[in-house]
Write a protein that holds these residues in place. Sequence first.
Motif, short mmCIF file in Angstrom:
data_model
loop_
_atom_site.label_atom_id
_atom_site.label_comp_id
_atom_site.label_asym_id
_atom_site.label_seq_id
_atom_site.Cartn_x
_atom_site.Cartn_y
_atom_site.Cartn_z
N ASP A 1 45.61 -33.86 -116.85
CA ASP A 1 45.86 -34.40 -118.20
C ASP A 1 46.65 -35.71 -118.14
N GLN A 2 47.55 -35.79 -117.18
CA GLN A 2 48.30 -37.04 -117.01
C GLN A 2 47.35 -38.17 -116.59
N ALA A 3 46.43 -37.87 -115.69
CA ALA A 3 45.43 -38.86 -115.28
C ALA A 3 44.57 -39.26 -116.47
N LEU A 4 44.24 -38.30 -117.31
CA LEU A 4 43.42 -38.57 -118.49
C LEU A 4 44.17 -39.48 -119.47
N ARG A 5 45.45 -39.21 -119.68
CA ARG A 5 46.26 -40.06 -120.57
C ARG A 5 46.35 -41.49 -120.03
N ILE A 6 46.57 -41.62 -118.73
CA ILE A 6 46.65 -42.96 -118.12
C ILE A 6 45.32 -43.68 -118.32
N ARG A 7 44.23 -43.00 -118.09
CA ARG A 7 42.90 -43.63 -118.23
C ARG A 7 42.64 -44.04 -119.67
N LYS A 8 42.99 -43.17 -120.62
CA LYS A 8 42.79 -43.51 -122.04
C LYS A 8 43.66 -44.70 -122.45
N ASP A 9 44.92 -44.70 -121.99
CA ASP A 9 45.81 -45.82 -122.31
C ASP A 9 45.29 -47.12 -121.70
N GLU B 1 52.03 -46.07 -112.87
CA GLU B 1 51.93 -44.64 -113.18
C GLU B 1 50.78 -44.00 -112.40
N GLU B 2 49.67 -44.72 -112.32
CA GLU B 2 48.52 -44.20 -111.59
C GLU B 2 48.85 -44.03 -110.11
N GLU B 3 49.52 -45.03 -109.54
CA GLU B 3 49.90 -44.96 -108.12
C GLU B 3 50.87 -43.80 -107.88
N GLN B 4 51.84 -43.63 -108.77
CA GLN B 4 52.82 -42.55 -108.63
C GLN B 4 52.14 -41.19 -108.75
N LEU B 5 51.22 -41.06 -109.68
CA LEU B 5 50.49 -39.81 -109.84
C LEU B 5 49.69 -39.49 -108.58
N PHE B 6 49.02 -40.49 -108.04
CA PHE B 6 48.22 -40.29 -106.84
C PHE B 6 49.11 -39.84 -105.67
N GLU B 7 50.25 -40.50 -105.50
CA GLU B 7 51.18 -40.11 -104.43
C GLU B 7 51.66 -38.67 -104.63
N MET B 8 51.94 -38.31 -105.88
CA MET B 8 52.38 -36.95 -106.19
C MET B 8 51.28 -35.94 -105.85
N LEU B 9 50.04 -36.28 -106.18
CA LEU B 9 48.94 -35.37 -105.89
C LEU B 9 48.74 -35.18 -104.38
#
Length: 131
Positions: free
Chosen positions: A8-16, A96-104
């Motif tokens: 959902d976080q990835a989805l929000r980033i993509r929509k934004d 945010e996208e980079e941080q999410l990817f690192e977290m994943l």
Amino acid sequence: MINKKYLDQALRIRKDFKTTDEELIGLKDELLKVNNDIKSTLDKLVELKDKSEEYTDEETFLSDVKVYLTEFETQANNVNKIYIPLNDSMEKLKLEEEQLFEMLVKEYPHLKVENIVKEVQDYLRDNIDFT
């Protein structure tokens, strides 16, 4: 399987990102107009320089130059007011996208990067309205 909160976080980033990108595209005509205004002002400054010998005193010449430089500065500020906030937003989303990817990658060390990317892409594809 990746936790839905991350998806959902990835989805929000993509929509934004999509919304911000659409705003930038929508500003294209306005930015082109400001760009043309800036070019026109620069042309006027060149004309003024070419006619500088016609001035009888330096103070009048500098005053006329100042008028066009002020106009140029105003136009440049208009571009900044339009573009910088959207550009900053895009940069923030990229971070945010980079941080999410690192977290994943940390959260799911048993998954290959390709599998993480595929699962996120599949989720986005299934949940984003592309109309």
